[in-house]
Scaffold this motif. Structure first.
Motif, PDB file in Angstrom:
ATOM      1  N   GLY A  15      21.160  18.994   8.664  1.00 44.39           N
ATOM      2  CA  GLY A  15      19.830  18.890   9.245  1.00 44.39           C
ATOM      3  C   GLY A  15      19.666  17.710  10.174  1.00 44.39           C
ATOM      4  O   GLY A  15      20.630  17.220  10.777  1.00 44.39           O
ATOM      5  N   ASP A  16      18.401  17.271  10.267  1.00 45.92           N
ATOM      6  CA  ASP A  16      18.046  16.192  11.180  1.00 45.92           C
ATOM      7  C   ASP A  16      17.519  14.992  10.387  1.00 45.92           C
ATOM      8  O   ASP A  16      17.973  14.733   9.274  1.00 45.92           O
ATOM      9  N   SER A  17      16.561  14.261  10.961  1.00 41.59           N
ATOM     10  CA  SER A  17      16.113  13.004  10.356  1.00 41.59           C
ATOM     11  C   SER A  17      15.505  13.178   8.976  1.00 41.59           C
ATOM     12  O   SER A  17      15.636  12.305   8.108  1.00 41.59           O
ATOM     13  N   LEU A  60      18.806  18.793  17.242  1.00 38.90           N
ATOM     14  CA  LEU A  60      18.151  20.087  17.388  1.00 38.90           C
ATOM     15  C   LEU A  60      18.881  21.110  16.522  1.00 38.90           C
ATOM     16  O   LEU A  60      19.966  20.859  16.006  1.00 38.90           O
ATOM     17  N   ALA A  61      18.276  22.293  16.394  1.00 36.29           N
ATOM     18  CA  ALA A  61      18.910  23.344  15.590  1.00 36.29           C
ATOM     19  C   ALA A  61      20.287  23.709  16.131  1.00 36.29           C
ATOM     20  O   ALA A  61      21.229  23.959  15.367  1.00 36.29           O
ATOM     21  N   ARG A  62      20.439  23.721  17.446  1.00 38.94           N
ATOM     22  CA  ARG A  62      21.754  24.075  17.997  1.00 38.94           C
ATOM     23  C   ARG A  62      22.785  23.008  17.669  1.00 38.94           C
ATOM     24  O   ARG A  62      23.979  23.316  17.495  1.00 38.94           O
ATOM     25  N   HIS A  63      22.357  21.750  17.579  1.00 38.88           N
ATOM     26  CA  HIS A  63      23.303  20.696  17.199  1.00 38.88           C
ATOM     27  C   HIS A  63      23.764  20.876  15.754  1.00 38.88           C
ATOM     28  O   HIS A  63      24.937  20.664  15.436  1.00 38.88           O
ATOM     29  N   VAL A  64      22.816  21.249  14.887  1.00 44.18           N
ATOM     30  CA  VAL A  64      23.179  21.496  13.493  1.00 44.18           C
ATOM     31  C   VAL A  64      24.203  22.623  13.426  1.00 44.18           C
ATOM     32  O   VAL A  64      25.199  22.543  12.696  1.00 44.18           O
ATOM     33  N   HIS A  65      23.968  23.671  14.207  1.00 42.39           N
ATOM     34  CA  HIS A  65      24.890  24.811  14.253  1.00 42.39           C
ATOM     35  C   HIS A  65      26.252  24.397  14.815  1.00 42.39           C
ATOM     36  O   HIS A  65      27.303  24.672  14.226  1.00 42.39           O
ATOM     37  N   GLU A  66      26.240  23.709  15.952  1.00 44.95           N
ATOM     38  CA  GLU A  66      27.478  23.431  16.670  1.00 44.95           C
ATOM     39  C   GLU A  66      28.250  22.242  16.104  1.00 44.95           C
ATOM     40  O   GLU A  66      29.489  22.201  16.205  1.00 44.95           O
ATOM     41  N   GLU A  67      27.546  21.264  15.512  1.00 47.24           N
ATOM     42  CA  GLU A  67      28.205  20.024  15.099  1.00 47.24           C
ATOM     43  C   GLU A  67      28.379  19.898  13.581  1.00 47.24           C
ATOM     44  O   GLU A  67      29.310  19.214  13.131  1.00 47.24           O
ATOM     45  N   GLN A  68      27.502  20.524  12.809  1.00 47.23           N
ATOM     46  CA  GLN A  68      27.529  20.297  11.364  1.00 47.23           C
ATOM     47  C   GLN A  68      28.074  21.473  10.559  1.00 47.23           C
ATOM     48  O   GLN A  68      28.564  21.279   9.436  1.00 47.23           O
ATOM     49  N   LEU A  69      27.991  22.672  11.097  1.00 46.67           N
ATOM     50  CA  LEU A  69      28.413  23.844  10.323  1.00 46.67           C
ATOM     51  C   LEU A  69      29.902  23.796   9.978  1.00 46.67           C
ATOM     52  O   LEU A  69      30.287  23.987   8.810  1.00 46.67           O
ATOM     53  N   VAL A  83      17.864  22.321   6.885  1.00 52.87           N
ATOM     54  CA  VAL A  83      16.488  22.041   7.282  1.00 52.87           C
ATOM     55  C   VAL A  83      16.515  21.446   8.683  1.00 52.87           C
ATOM     56  O   VAL A  83      16.958  20.309   8.877  1.00 52.87           O
ATOM     57  N   ALA A  84      16.052  22.202   9.665  1.00 49.95           N
ATOM     58  CA  ALA A  84      16.040  21.752  11.055  1.00 49.95           C
ATOM     59  C   ALA A  84      15.035  22.596  11.822  1.00 49.95           C
ATOM     60  O   ALA A  84      14.587  23.635  11.345  1.00 49.95           O
TER      61      ALA A  84
END
Length: 264
Positions: A15-17, A60-69, A83-84
């Motif tokens: 997620g994010d912050s 952002l949601a795309r960062h969660v998808h592209e960087e964290q998945l 959660v994003a």
């Protein structure tokens, strides 16, 4: 442990912050946050639980998808929270279908690997700040799509959006975007309830003790909104105009699976 309880040994938060824990501690003493608090609630019922937190503020949601998945899948979790989307809905070009598409891709990839996934719906920010009223339709649109995606993939949802207590000012930091420690604890309780963690219940939906707290109105309210805009909204807009993010140069606070101690 009953035969219907699911045991978790590896929990990963994406997620994010909010997932990072902003608003619950600080960068000097360290951040806690709802994901840490959820891990502590899980620990007594899941001996040997290890927990990683891949969230980074500003994402952002795309960062969660592209960087964290991919890093999350590499940790082979049996539980994940995703959660994003709040950072997305604050942007001028917000597209709820695009945001939900990234979140659904994360849901799909995790559940395809047998991971139990949980998420939340978001409260109406206009109930915390009149200046945020134009965001209300965006929050509703994102929540609707998150719920549909969650149903398609068997994702547990803590529907925090429905309960008046979630916009009690005592649950929120002064910036009105990040939960305060008490708010993070309520989010953790909501997720534990959605996951049917032993000992969890719907007490997180109930009003806080004492008289209700409401935002001031009239000239006091207007002055408060101006102070909020100058202190928090203004710097956020300034970063956007400069192409900067609060997460620039930051990495995940807990990228490896580490043991968890039970709350208390």
């Amino acid at each position: 442990m009953s035969s219907t309880e699911q045991r978790f040994l590896r929990y990963v938060a994406l997620g994010d912050s909010q997932t990072e824990g902003v608003g619950d501690g600080d960068d000097t003493v360290g951040l806690r946050g709802f994901a840490d608090r959820l891990a502590e609630r899980l620990a007594p019922h899941n001996p040997g639980l290890r927990y990683a937190n891949l969230a980074v503020r500003g994402r952002l949601a795309r960062h969660v998808h592209e960087e964290q998945l991919a890093p999350a899948l590499a940790l082979r979790p049996d539980l994940a929270t995703v959660v994003a989307g709040v950072n997305d809905l604050l942007r001028p070009g917000f597209d709820p279908d695009e945001v939900a598409g990234h979140l659904e891709a994360v849901f799909a990839a995790l559940t395809a690997q047998g991971v139990r996934v949980a998420t939340v719906t978001f409260p109406d920010v206009a109930r915390m700040s009149p200046l945020a009223r134009p965001l209300s339709p965006r929050v509703a649109a994102l929540n609707e799509r998150v719920l549909r995606a969650a149903r398609r993939h068997g994702v547990a949802v803590a529907e925090t959006a429905h309960h008046p207590v979630v916009t009690d000012p005592r649950l929120w930091s002064p910036d009105r975007l990040h939960a305060a420690p008490l708010g993070h604890d309520r989010i953790a309780a909501a997720l534990a309830h959605a996951l049917a963690v032993p000992g969890s219940d719907d007490s997180w939906t109930r009003p806080l003790p004492g008289p209700p707290v409401s935002l001031p109105t009239g000239w006091r309210g207007a002055a408060g909104e101006l102070r909020w805009a100058a202190s928090f909204a203004g710097p956020w807009v300034g970063r956007r105009l400069r192409g900067r993010s609060s997460g620039d140069g930051r990495t995940a606070k807990r990228p490896r699976l580490l043991p968890v101690r039970a709350a208390g």
